[in-house]
Design a protein around this motif. Sequence first.
Motif, PDB file in Angstrom:
ATOM      1  N   TRP A  89     105.064 -25.236 133.673  1.00 42.89           N
ATOM      2  CA  TRP A  89     104.347 -25.710 132.491  1.00 42.89           C
ATOM      3  C   TRP A  89     105.254 -26.417 131.503  1.00 42.89           C
ATOM      4  O   TRP A  89     106.421 -26.061 131.359  1.00 42.89           O
ATOM      5  N   VAL A  91     104.846 -26.660 127.572  1.00 44.00           N
ATOM      6  CA  VAL A  91     104.000 -26.042 126.539  1.00 44.00           C
ATOM      7  C   VAL A  91     104.435 -26.553 125.167  1.00 44.00           C
ATOM      8  O   VAL A  91     105.616 -26.522 124.834  1.00 44.00           O
ATOM      9  N   HIS A  93     103.665 -25.925 121.162  1.00 46.57           N
ATOM     10  CA  HIS A  93     103.009 -25.117 120.136  1.00 46.57           C
ATOM     11  C   HIS A  93     103.175 -25.799 118.788  1.00 46.57           C
ATOM     12  O   HIS A  93     104.295 -26.144 118.401  1.00 46.57           O
ATOM     13  N   GLU A 126      98.065 -24.463 120.848  1.00 43.82           N
ATOM     14  CA  GLU A 126      98.841 -24.514 122.090  1.00 43.82           C
ATOM     15  C   GLU A 126      98.304 -25.618 122.994  1.00 43.82           C
ATOM     16  O   GLU A 126      97.105 -25.724 123.216  1.00 43.82           O
ATOM     17  N   ARG A 128      99.072 -27.014 126.861  1.00 44.61           N
ATOM     18  CA  ARG A 128      99.831 -26.764 128.101  1.00 44.61           C
ATOM     19  C   ARG A 128      99.538 -27.859 129.110  1.00 44.61           C
ATOM     20  O   ARG A 128      98.389 -28.232 129.351  1.00 44.61           O
ATOM     21  N   ARG A 130     100.411 -28.902 133.117  1.00 42.06           N
ATOM     22  CA  ARG A 130     100.975 -28.458 134.402  1.00 42.06           C
ATOM     23  C   ARG A 130     101.978 -29.501 134.881  1.00 42.06           C
ATOM     24  O   ARG A 130     101.617 -30.665 135.093  1.00 42.06           O
ATOM     25  N   ALA A 147      94.518 -24.361 123.229  1.00 43.03           N
ATOM     26  CA  ALA A 147      93.890 -23.205 122.592  1.00 43.03           C
ATOM     27  C   ALA A 147      94.409 -23.087 121.166  1.00 43.03           C
ATOM     28  O   ALA A 147      95.483 -23.596 120.831  1.00 43.03           O
TER      29      ALA A 147
ATOM     30  N   GLY B  14      90.911 -17.868 120.024  1.00 46.09           N
ATOM     31  CA  GLY B  14      91.556 -18.523 121.154  1.00 46.09           C
ATOM     32  C   GLY B  14      92.509 -17.595 121.873  1.00 46.09           C
ATOM     33  O   GLY B  14      92.838 -16.510 121.399  1.00 46.09           O
ATOM     34  N   ASP B  15      92.961 -17.997 123.031  1.00 46.12           N
ATOM     35  CA  ASP B  15      93.861 -17.185 123.808  1.00 46.12           C
ATOM     36  C   ASP B  15      95.070 -18.027 124.180  1.00 46.12           C
ATOM     37  O   ASP B  15      94.960 -18.973 124.957  1.00 46.12           O
ATOM     38  N   LEU B  16      96.217 -17.667 123.633  1.00 45.07           N
ATOM     39  CA  LEU B  16      97.434 -18.407 123.942  1.00 45.07           C
ATOM     40  C   LEU B  16      98.029 -17.886 125.245  1.00 45.07           C
ATOM     41  O   LEU B  16      98.083 -16.685 125.475  1.00 45.07           O
ATOM     42  N   GLY B  18     101.065 -19.501 126.634  1.00 45.38           N
ATOM     43  CA  GLY B  18     102.499 -19.765 126.696  1.00 45.38           C
ATOM     44  C   GLY B  18     102.896 -20.192 128.094  1.00 45.38           C
ATOM     45  O   GLY B  18     102.276 -21.059 128.707  1.00 45.38           O
ATOM     46  N   PHE B  19     103.949 -19.568 128.601  1.00 45.87           N
ATOM     47  CA  PHE B  19     104.377 -19.870 129.965  1.00 45.87           C
ATOM     48  C   PHE B  19     103.724 -18.941 130.976  1.00 45.87           C
ATOM     49  O   PHE B  19     103.993 -19.043 132.168  1.00 45.87           O
ATOM     50  N   PRO B  24      98.078 -22.930 138.518  1.00 42.65           N
ATOM     51  CA  PRO B  24      97.246 -23.547 139.557  1.00 42.65           C
ATOM     52  C   PRO B  24      98.113 -24.296 140.570  1.00 42.65           C
ATOM     53  O   PRO B  24      99.063 -24.987 140.184  1.00 42.65           O
TER      54      PRO B  24
END
Lengths: 199, 360
Positions: A89, A91, A93, A126, A128, A130, A147, B14-16, B18-19, B24
């Motif tokens: 990822w 990411v 923030h 956030e 992200r 891929r 999110a 919301g739901d973080l 992160g890594f 997928p």
Amino acid sequence: MWRIAVVIACCFGLPRVGRADDGTLLSDDTWRYRPGGDLAVNAGLAFGFPAALPTGLATGLGAGVSVGQGLAWGARAAWVSATESSLAWTVTHSDLQLRVTGAVNRAAGRGTLGLRLGLGGTLVHESRLRNQGMRAGLTGSDLESSAYKMLPAADLDAIVALHVAGPWLLVTSGGPSLDVLDGKLRAGWNAQLGVAWQP
Amino acid sequence: MKRAVVVLALAGCGDLSGFGGAVPPLATVRAEVAGDFAAVRLPGKAPALRVALVWGAQWLTEPLCIRPPDDASAAAAIAAGCRDPFGFVPARVAVDAPLEADGSATLSLFDLPGADVMVGDVTARVAYASVVVYDDLDGNGTLSLGQPNRLNGRELGPPDTAPPAADTVYAASFVTMTEPDTRLAFREGAFNLGAAFYPRSGCGDPLPSFSLVSAGGFSAAEAIAAQLRGELPKEPPGTCREETTDAPVALTYRRPAELHEVACEELRTDSSIRYREPPSDQPDMTRRTMACAKIPDFGTGTASGTIQLVVSGRSDDACIGLTHYVLRGCRNDPMCALPQWDITATPPTWWPCPVSAVGQ
């Protein structure tokens, strides 16, 4: 053609002798210390540990306003962003720190030392991505997601302000911060370097 | 004010991640194996069948293997030591998964193929992979690629010993271009048919990024004839398919003897040869086929009829290959001007070939 004629007429018809401007921007009074009023507004570069990322340095801008001298109260906001990667990822923030502050200040010469407590929340956005997902043809949530989450947070900052010129101050602050993520307390730090205006 | 409160309240839901969280896969390939495994199974302990996805290498066979043989002994050595010039040559095992009891397996790719297995420039490159079903005999959880078992030379450089193929292949979706095949393709940018990487002339281009492509296969004779015309051999009409990876890859169990080259990698992929100085003591020629053959120079005369001794691997080796001995030469060039060795005056007593060059 008539424009050229007007310019030439002004040049020759309104002659003036060049001289220094009387209204100087800087004078001895400029650097003379004078205590400011109750209101102080500050802004500057903000740095810190991301509120919800486990690593990285978040950078951005911050600003605040306070009222009062020895005891002051006010509000602050800062937006900082950090981008970090793992194997899978990338990411990003973006943290919007919103605080209600209370501070204790003490004058020391041209400067002011203070301790500021901020309570409020950090709105974390956030994003992200891929890694290699675009090359692989991924789409939708498999490729990227975002999110928001609001985290309860608190800061304790030491403040050093220096009266530089007139109502303008150089201000630096920094200290530990705490936020609550997924029911767990996370420690971090924040710092800011900027200017303040205290008429 | 109310509106701001509502926005903040929703934001808090919301739901973080992160890594963390589930990653997928970049592509998922489903394999479905059919056929009678018991009929093709080799005797031994209970098999541990697994499925591997293997990226293919760009490989050129050595000249001796595609030239008309000098004589019957050379033909025998070529037959015993040259792999199929149209066959799939593995480069790297990308992913591995156990074969389920119902004969299916799901292969999840979390990495793109590296540039070393992609052919073409960054504007048009492609990689192909074969789906391989094998018995994990060494129990290491992945398909172990073997190499030809070549003989050693005399003291020059490290020995070219290679690990034998430890696992037994029972099915593969892409074995050779002379049979029907289905491959996983990864295409980036445009598609350059002229690159001739496992060509599928007459078929459509692979889809962008990952796709499954199939072709009916051409004969070796058709390939040679097309080559003489300066063309790529055409796939039979109606046998081509290009589809997404949503479709399963169908495989059928086959006898391992038909598939062992699928798990044999090649150290040299550019048709170059490592020549060896013959040792003073005769190598162990048990179950090996050897022949004295002229060094191929494609009629240029540069080889001047120089003779080499070619020795195949053992008949029971999983991976086949040829060992090349010359009395005079360098490791990469038997006709080099300053030879690294020259024992034409004192050949080993066991040397079976003419010492001097023979007429062409």
